[in-house]
Write a protein that holds these residues in place. Sequence first.
Motif, PDB file in Angstrom:
ATOM      1  N   VAL A 120       0.789  -1.216  -0.038  1.00  0.00           N
ATOM      2  CA  VAL A 120       0.040  -0.075   0.180  1.00  0.00           C
ATOM      3  C   VAL A 120       1.003   1.222   0.185  1.00  0.00           C
ATOM      4  O   VAL A 120       1.856   1.317   1.038  1.00  0.00           O
TER       5      VAL A 120
ATOM      6  N   ALA B   3      -4.889  -3.662 -13.832  1.00  0.00           N
ATOM      7  CA  ALA B   3      -5.703  -2.603 -12.994  1.00  0.00           C
ATOM      8  C   ALA B   3      -6.911  -3.306 -13.097  1.00  0.00           C
ATOM      9  O   ALA B   3      -7.494  -4.079 -13.849  1.00  0.00           O
TER      10      ALA B   3
ATOM     11  N   SER C  59      -2.940   6.779  -8.394  1.00  0.00           N
ATOM     12  CA  SER C  59      -4.077   5.830  -8.247  1.00  0.00           C
ATOM     13  C   SER C  59      -4.261   4.921  -9.521  1.00  0.00           C
ATOM     14  O   SER C  59      -4.749   4.164  -9.549  1.00  0.00           O
TER      15      SER C  59
ATOM     16  N   THR D 100      -2.844   1.497  -9.545  1.00  0.00           N
ATOM     17  CA  THR D 100      -3.149   0.471  -8.571  1.00  0.00           C
ATOM     18  C   THR D 100      -3.380  -0.876  -9.345  1.00  0.00           C
ATOM     19  O   THR D 100      -4.620  -0.641 -10.369  1.00  0.00           O
TER      20      THR D 100
ATOM     21  N   THR E 115      -1.661  -1.025  -4.176  1.00  0.00           N
ATOM     22  CA  THR E 115      -2.546  -0.438  -3.897  1.00  0.00           C
ATOM     23  C   THR E 115      -2.176   1.210  -3.600  1.00  0.00           C
ATOM     24  O   THR E 115      -1.379   1.210  -2.830  1.00  0.00           O
ATOM     25  N   VAL E 116      -2.701   1.982  -4.475  1.00  0.00           N
ATOM     26  CA  VAL E 116      -1.999   3.576  -4.198  1.00  0.00           C
ATOM     27  C   VAL E 116      -3.251   4.500  -3.752  1.00  0.00           C
ATOM     28  O   VAL E 116      -4.219   4.530  -4.500  1.00  0.00           O
ATOM     29  N   SER E 117      -2.929   4.686  -2.516  1.00  0.00           N
ATOM     30  CA  SER E 117      -4.229   5.706  -1.890  1.00  0.00           C
ATOM     31  C   SER E 117      -3.567   6.487  -0.955  1.00  0.00           C
ATOM     32  O   SER E 117      -2.774   6.260  -0.188  1.00  0.00           O
TER      33      SER E 117
END
Lengths: 117, 112
Positions: free
Chosen positions: A11, A40, A88, A91, A114-116
């Motif tokens: 993450v 994705a 994002s 992700t 996960t890019v958040s």
Amino acid sequence: QVQLVQSGAEVKTPGASVKISCKASGYAFINYFMHWVRQAPGQSLEWMGIISPVTTYRHYAQKFQGRVTMTSDTSTSTIYMELSSLTSDDTAVYYCVRADVQDFDSWGQGTLVTVSS
Amino acid sequence: DIVMTQTPLSSPVTLGQPASISCRSSESLVHSDGNTYLSWYQLRPGQPPRLLIYKISNRFAGVPDRFSGSGAGTDFILTISRVEAEDVGIYYCMQATQFPRTFGQGTRVDIK
């Protein structure tokens, strides 16, 4: 048998980098090119690039030029893929893949990034 | 880049019936070495993709013979002669004749 074992889920926050490993076993590591492919959510498979495990040969998809670095460690039969400046849109599940000539004959289990914020 | 277009995008099939997926490339996939590097992959839930067919029509090791591939040039077909429950998943064609490698959008096969 051929095994490609990838590192675990990550993450990350936007702007960060991620580095994924892929350890190969069950075959002569130096004899096969390796690729990275991602998927994705809800999207098709997307090729990211190819790496020779023993030479300096790399070829990256234009989309990832300047952001991706693929490396290899023959002493541990491991390849790495580092992707920087994450957004994002990055992700995805990332796969390392062995290529027998042009065919993707063995795939790692996948690593979810996960890019958040 | 070579664009790969699959049809249909969804294929509900009755168990035991055939299923066919078409894949069309935006340019010929015949390589300068004479080979055509068109392959098919199966993606089942929770598993990584699996190579089914390579160079148009060659079944990979362990792939059941109900899977077959055909075609030439820019038009290719994957056929499942009699669909079984374990065949549910998404199928992708891929070209490896040129860089970048490119995939079709995927065709979802499920049971009616």
